[in-house]
Scaffold this motif. Structure first.
Motif, PDB file in Angstrom:
ATOM      1  N   LEU A 187      -9.661  50.265 -22.843  1.00 32.23           N
ATOM      2  CA  LEU A 187     -10.507  50.718 -21.726  1.00 32.23           C
ATOM      3  C   LEU A 187      -9.872  50.354 -20.386  1.00 32.23           C
ATOM      4  N   ALA A 188      -9.262  49.183 -20.324  1.00 37.52           N
ATOM      5  CA  ALA A 188      -8.590  48.772 -19.089  1.00 37.52           C
ATOM      6  C   ALA A 188      -7.439  49.716 -18.763  1.00 37.52           C
ATOM      7  N   ALA A 189      -6.697  50.140 -19.782  1.00 32.49           N
ATOM      8  CA  ALA A 189      -5.598  51.078 -19.553  1.00 32.49           C
ATOM      9  C   ALA A 189      -6.128  52.418 -19.069  1.00 32.49           C
ATOM     10  N   TYR A 190      -7.248  52.867 -19.643  1.00 35.74           N
ATOM     11  CA  TYR A 190      -7.806  54.166 -19.257  1.00 35.74           C
ATOM     12  C   TYR A 190      -8.354  54.132 -17.823  1.00 35.74           C
ATOM     13  N   TYR A 191      -9.106  53.076 -17.504  1.00 39.53           N
ATOM     14  CA  TYR A 191      -9.748  52.998 -16.182  1.00 39.53           C
ATOM     15  C   TYR A 191      -8.839  52.371 -15.126  1.00 39.53           C
ATOM     16  N   LYS A 192      -7.623  51.968 -15.529  1.00 35.66           N
ATOM     17  CA  LYS A 192      -6.663  51.348 -14.601  1.00 35.66           C
ATOM     18  C   LYS A 192      -7.264  50.103 -13.937  1.00 35.66           C
ATOM     19  N   MET A 193      -7.901  49.273 -14.754  1.00 28.47           N
ATOM     20  CA  MET A 193      -8.480  48.021 -14.265  1.00 28.47           C
ATOM     21  C   MET A 193      -7.864  46.856 -15.027  1.00 28.47           C
ATOM     22  N   THR A 194      -8.025  45.670 -14.505  1.00 26.77           N
ATOM     23  CA  THR A 194      -7.507  44.480 -15.176  1.00 26.77           C
ATOM     24  C   THR A 194      -8.568  43.920 -16.112  1.00 26.77           C
ATOM     25  N   TYR A 195      -8.111  43.224 -17.139  1.00 26.51           N
ATOM     26  CA  TYR A 195      -9.051  42.576 -18.051  1.00 26.51           C
ATOM     27  C   TYR A 195      -8.756  41.084 -18.082  1.00 26.51           C
ATOM     28  N   LYS A 196      -9.783  40.312 -18.430  1.00 29.08           N
ATOM     29  CA  LYS A 196      -9.663  38.856 -18.426  1.00 29.08           C
ATOM     30  C   LYS A 196      -9.060  38.383 -19.744  1.00 29.08           C
ATOM     31  N   LEU A 197      -8.119  37.493 -19.660  1.00 25.42           N
ATOM     32  CA  LEU A 197      -7.540  36.885 -20.855  1.00 25.42           C
ATOM     33  C   LEU A 197      -8.385  35.689 -21.280  1.00 25.42           C
ATOM     34  N   PRO A 198      -8.343  35.314 -22.560  1.00 26.34           N
ATOM     35  CA  PRO A 198      -9.122  34.158 -23.021  1.00 26.34           C
ATOM     36  C   PRO A 198      -8.758  32.893 -22.238  1.00 26.34           C
ATOM     37  N   ALA A 199      -9.777  32.176 -21.774  1.00 26.70           N
ATOM     38  CA  ALA A 199      -9.551  30.963 -20.986  1.00 26.70           C
ATOM     39  C   ALA A 199      -9.508  29.751 -21.905  1.00 26.70           C
ATOM     40  N   VAL A 200      -8.342  29.125 -22.020  1.00 25.67           N
ATOM     41  CA  VAL A 200      -8.182  27.962 -22.910  1.00 25.67           C
ATOM     42  C   VAL A 200      -7.522  26.792 -22.190  1.00 25.67           C
ATOM     43  N   SER A 201      -7.488  26.850 -20.859  1.00 26.62           N
ATOM     44  CA  SER A 201      -6.766  25.814 -20.103  1.00 26.62           C
ATOM     45  C   SER A 201      -7.413  24.434 -20.234  1.00 26.62           C
ATOM     46  N   GLU A 202      -8.697  24.381 -20.583  1.00 30.76           N
ATOM     47  CA  GLU A 202      -9.392  23.097 -20.687  1.00 30.76           C
ATOM     48  C   GLU A 202      -9.149  22.409 -22.030  1.00 30.76           C
ATOM     49  N   PHE A 203      -8.455  23.082 -22.932  1.00 30.35           N
ATOM     50  CA  PHE A 203      -8.221  22.481 -24.256  1.00 30.35           C
ATOM     51  C   PHE A 203      -7.323  21.252 -24.126  1.00 30.35           C
ATOM     52  N   LYS A 204      -7.735  20.149 -24.763  1.00 29.08           N
ATOM     53  CA  LYS A 204      -6.955  18.910 -24.778  1.00 29.08           C
ATOM     54  C   LYS A 204      -6.763  18.487 -26.238  1.00 29.08           C
ATOM     55  N   ALA A 205      -5.519  18.363 -26.644  1.00 25.75           N
ATOM     56  CA  ALA A 205      -5.220  17.985 -28.024  1.00 25.75           C
ATOM     57  C   ALA A 205      -5.287  16.478 -28.183  1.00 25.75           C
ATOM     58  N   GLY A 206      -5.525  16.009 -29.418  1.00 29.21           N
ATOM     59  CA  GLY A 206      -5.489  14.588 -29.734  1.00 29.21           C
ATOM     60  C   GLY A 206      -4.072  14.161 -30.060  1.00 29.21           C
ATOM     61  N   ASN A 207      -3.920  12.914 -30.478  1.00 28.82           N
ATOM     62  CA  ASN A 207      -2.580  12.408 -30.772  1.00 28.82           C
ATOM     63  C   ASN A 207      -2.452  11.819 -32.173  1.00 28.82           C
ATOM     64  N   GLN A 208      -3.504  11.932 -32.976  1.00 26.71           N
ATOM     65  CA  GLN A 208      -3.423  11.420 -34.333  1.00 26.71           C
ATOM     66  C   GLN A 208      -2.832  12.472 -35.270  1.00 26.71           C
ATOM     67  N   VAL A 209      -2.226  12.008 -36.348  1.00 28.50           N
ATOM     68  CA  VAL A 209      -1.732  12.907 -37.388  1.00 28.50           C
ATOM     69  C   VAL A 209      -2.553  12.651 -38.633  1.00 28.50           C
ATOM     70  N   PHE A 210      -3.395  13.593 -38.997  1.00 23.68           N
ATOM     71  CA  PHE A 210      -4.287  13.395 -40.147  1.00 23.68           C
ATOM     72  C   PHE A 210      -3.788  14.131 -41.374  1.00 23.68           C
ATOM     73  N   GLU A 211      -3.589  15.442 -41.218  1.00 27.81           N
ATOM     74  CA  GLU A 211      -3.136  16.249 -42.348  1.00 27.81           C
ATOM     75  C   GLU A 211      -1.625  16.456 -42.290  1.00 27.81           C
ATOM     76  N   THR A 212      -1.036  16.476 -43.454  1.00 28.25           N
ATOM     77  CA  THR A 212       0.354  16.911 -43.585  1.00 28.25           C
ATOM     78  C   THR A 212       0.315  18.382 -43.945  1.00 28.25           C
ATOM     79  N   VAL A 213       0.862  19.236 -43.092  1.00 29.38           N
ATOM     80  CA  VAL A 213       0.813  20.682 -43.295  1.00 29.38           C
ATOM     81  C   VAL A 213       2.189  21.158 -43.720  1.00 29.38           C
ATOM     82  N   GLU A 214       2.229  21.938 -44.805  1.00 29.08           N
ATOM     83  CA  GLU A 214       3.498  22.413 -45.339  1.00 29.08           C
ATOM     84  C   GLU A 214       3.364  23.888 -45.702  1.00 29.08           C
ATOM     85  N   VAL A 215       4.334  24.706 -45.263  1.00 32.91           N
ATOM     86  CA  VAL A 215       4.376  26.128 -45.604  1.00 32.91           C
ATOM     87  C   VAL A 215       5.592  26.346 -46.498  1.00 32.91           C
TER      88      VAL A 215
END
Length: 797
Positions: A187-215
């Motif tokens: 719709l933004a492309a059709y109407y030539k308007m801007t759209y808002k991107l997801p706001a995640v700037s307030e996210f703060k990660a922790g520092n512990q390592v709980f799970e061991t993740v393996e792919v």
């Protein structure tokens, strides 16, 4: 796929009406099948006004009732009888005036009328929560704030905003539009308007390592991200979140599950929350299942997995079928206080195969099968985490795990302005073409006056070539904006004769003019409908068990259409279809084209002066004969059919080739298709028809000035003798002067010997050069009688 109009406003500053947005979405390739108004509260509190109780007195004839006068902003006070224990003078209340329709929480809507209650007039109703769909409380009437304006709308006071739901028929290639963000981008492309991107700037990660993740298999899982969140409180979601999900048809469950569903429909990124306390060994392993490994899914069903099925496992067992379905024991429950939140990018082929094999269709598999955005997992994880912190009090205790060894690069190629204009058929300015491309989120890395080098983001999984970009430009520019040329150029037609399309249209027009309707059926069908399984064309990766084989005839396509219409109270049908059948031969695959006719029910609607009659074999035969006559396909002979399609019927042959088989569909076939009643069906070998009419020659013949003569014969015959045999004998007896043979009466009864029947035949004789004499006519009739007696033991009655 369901999309909410108000939800789109989270990304776009939309001022256009829901109806206009619906039209635009369809124009740009997201076809809106249904646009529906959705009220967050049943009835939307329409018609309810703020009132003030001026007086409140005891009802003289009922201990539990009060008689009130209420000011609703009109010239006169309303007299309303109320039984609520909390009604009192000076209270601001909700008033349903006469004529208002109330929508209770439980029960059918009802309309307020002026009435008498225990002898006292009541001109409305003071409303409780459960009486207007606002809640389930029946303790008393709703008490409004003291500063509420008398006479104002309750809907405005509660800030009730209606929403609209779009049901979009999403095509498989539009993986980029499986979310509100994706639709907003278009719709933004059709109407030539801007759209808002997801706001995640307030996210703060922790520092512990709980799970061991393996792919262990980066092909099946190119990217895997996760985060550990502690101290969550499982609870009911807030109203705003429940309303968002309800509008698009998703049932709210609890705050954690609702957040993952919200992110899935918001950003198009599926998430999965594991109960961290149930992860054995604190290990999360993304691996392929072992052969015949057992796993109990969330629905309580034990499923057998194979070595091509990707699972998320802990140190001991699978916890989830990757991208498809969660496990019974590893998910979030009311007792959960700690979760491991997963966000991944899975290979679409692996998910599709597993989903099809297990027969599991979920919102997650729907998106992973089509292809999700490889750059979205971490963003979606962060946004979901922020919501979990807000709604469930979660505490992020770990850093974000992000295993992404081989980042997916954008698709890069050259787009030539001239080719864009030539393929679209309009000289769109190069600047406008570039603007549309940029508006679609595609970047330009190099450019000159004639062409640009574009980089297409990987979430546009179907835009990998120049022609794909041209299609993107066209759908945003607008198909309706491409004018038809005033001058149409054409070349000489050198195609073979007859023109297949012309012949097809001639027959279609004939059938439509005679009340038939054209159908288009899927060439995929059930294996149960196949005549010979050894020659069946089977699909390697079928959509379902009902669509796993290419059809070998059009009979069951017609019967399926009949059953569909009969189930919808439309039993009187005359249908036709041009379609293909498919066979596996020693030399390879073979396709055959057919024309099929299907009739059932009543021949015509009942009228005041005629009774409705059921269709019959002879009406189908009439249509078949009309088609052959229209195509000038002569010299066909009829034989009793040996096809297993029919209980009885005929084959029309030319030489030894069957041109068409038709008759009454065998009751076993009708039963298999779940249709009902007597059904008649015809199937033409269309390739044979085209081959034979190719030899047709147009001939001119004057109308004879010499009269035709008719003679009739009544013959006593064995029941096994058919009219077609008599017809062939007649034309073999007299080839030049005999023009037509018809049957006008058939008699079977106790006045005839056992095993006998009587046919009354009519013979038309004509000489193109002179008038026939009685002697000639009698001679021909005697020859006919003699040959009938000789070949079929007929006796003249």
């Amino acid at each position: 796929m369901n999309i909410s109009y108000n939800w789109l406003k989270n990304y776009l500053n939309l001022t256009q009406s829901p109806e206009e947005i619906s039209q635009v979405l369809t124009d740009i390739g997201l076809e809106v099948e249904v646009l529906e108004k959705v009220e967050s509260i049943p009835g939307g509190l329409a018609g309810l006004v703020v009132g003030e109780v001026i007086t409140c007195e005891q009802h003289p004839n009922a201990d539990k009732l009060k008689i009130t006068t209420v000011n609703v902003g009109s010239e006169e006070l309303l007299h309303i009888v109320c039984g609520a224990p909390n009604v009192r003078t000076g209270l601001k209340v909700m008033v349903a005036t006469v004529g208002t329709t109330c929508h209770p929480t439980n029960g059918e809507p009802f309309k307020i009328t002026k009435s008498k209650i225990r002898g006292e007039v009541s001109e409305g109703m003071l409303c409780g929560e459960d009486e207007i769909g606002l809640g389930s409380s029946h303790a008393g009437i709703v008490e409004l704030p003291a500063d509420a304006n008398v006479g104002s709308s309750v809907k405005e006071l509660y800030n009730i905003e209606d929403d609209y739901r779009y049901e979009i028929g999403l095509t498989p290639n539009r993986a980029d539009a499986t979310s509100h963000l994706g639709v907003a981008r278009d719709l933004a492309a059709y109407y030539k308007m801007t759209y808002k991107l997801p706001a995640v700037s307030e996210f703060k990660a922790g520092n512990q390592v709980f799970e061991t993740v393996e792919v262990t298999n980066s092909e099946a899982c190119p990217r895997y991200a996760g985060v550990h969140i502690n101290n969550i409180q499982i609870a009911e979601s807030p109203d705003w979140l429940k309303e968002k999900l309800n509008v698009i048809g998703v049932r709210p469950i609890n705050n954690i599950v609702d957040i993952t569903n919200y992110i899935l429909h918001d950003l198009g990124q599926p998430l999965h929350a594991f109960d961290a306390d149930k992860i054995a060994g604190n290990k999360v392993i993304v691996r392929l299942a072992t052969e015949a490994e057992k796993f109990v899914t969330l629905d309580g069903v034990e499923r057998t997995l194979g070595t091509e099925d990707l699972v998320i496992a802990d140190a001991e067992k699978p916890m989830c079928i990757a991208g498809v379905f969660g496990g019974l024991d590893s998910g979030v429950s009311e007792a959960t206080t700690s979760i491991f939140l997963e966000s991944a990018y899975f290979n679409s082929v692996y998910v599709r195969k597993t989903s099809k094999k297990l027969g599991l269709k979920t919102d997650s598999s729907f998106r992973f099968e089509r292809g999700t955005d490889p750059n979205m997992p971490v963003v979606a994880l962060q946004k979901a985490t922020l919501l979990i912190q807000e709604l469930a009090g979660g505490e992020v205790v770990s850093s974000v795990t992000d295993i992404y060894p081989n980042p997916v690069a954008p698709f890069e190629f050259v787009v030539n302005y001239g080719r864009v204009q030539r393929l679209i058929g309009k000289d769109i300015p190069a600047g406008e073409i570039k603007a549309i491309i940029l508006a679609l989120g595609i970047t330009v890395s190099q450019e000159n006056e004639e062409e640009i080098t574009v980089q297409v983001p990987p979430y546009k999984v179907d835009v990998t070539r120049e022609v794909d970009v041209i299609e993107e430009v066209l759908r945003i520019y607008g198909y309706n904006n491409i004018e038809l040329k005033s001058q149409i150029k054409a070349s000489l037609n050198t195609s073979e004769k007859p023109d297949k399309e012309v012949v097809l249209n001639q027959v279609a027009d004939l059938l439509i003019a005679n009340g038939y309707r054209e159908t288009l059926s899927n060439s995929l069908t059930k294996e149960a409908y196949v005549e010979n399984i050894d020659t069946a064309v089977k699909l390697l990766n079928p959509l379902s068990s009902d669509l796993d084989t290419m059809r070998q005839n059009l009979l069951f396509s017609g019967l399926t259409a009949v059953a569909y219409n009969q189930n919808r109270r439309s039993p009187d049908l005359k249908l036709f279809e041009f379609g293909k059948s498919y066979f596996l031969k020693e030399s390879g695959y073979e396709e055959n084209v057919h024309l099929a006719l299907t009739i059932t029910g009543k021949n015509e609607a009942e009228q005041w002066n005629t009774e409705a009659k059921n269709v019959s074999f002879y009406q189908l035969k009439s249509a078949v004969d009309a088609i052959l006559k229209r195509l000038k396909l002569a010299d066909v002979r009829a034989e009793e059919t040996s096809s297993t399609y029919f209980d009885y019927g005929l084959d029309y042959k030319k030489g030894e080739k069957v041109v068409v088989s038709f008759g009454a569909v065998a009751k076993t076939n009708v039963k298999i298709s779940e249709a009902e009643g007597e059904i008649f069906f015809a199937q033409f070998d269309w390739n044979a028809v085209l081959k034979f009419i190719r030899k047709n020659q147009i001939k001119f013949q004057e109308v004879s000035k010499y009269p035709a003569v008719r003679r009739d014969l009544a013959l006593l015959l064995d029941e096994a003798v058919h009219f077609e045999q008599l017809k062939q004998i007649a034309f073999k007896t007299e080839r030049k002067l005999l023009k037509d043979v018809t049957i006008f009466d058939v008699y079977k009864g106790d006045k005839l010997p056992a095993g006998k029947k009587s046919y009354a035949l009519s013979f038309v004789l004509q000489d193109e050069e002179k008038t026939l004499t009685d002697k000639q006519i009698d001679g021909i009739i005697q020859k006919l009688i003699l040959n009938f007696e000789k070949e079929v033991s007929a006796k003249v009655r």
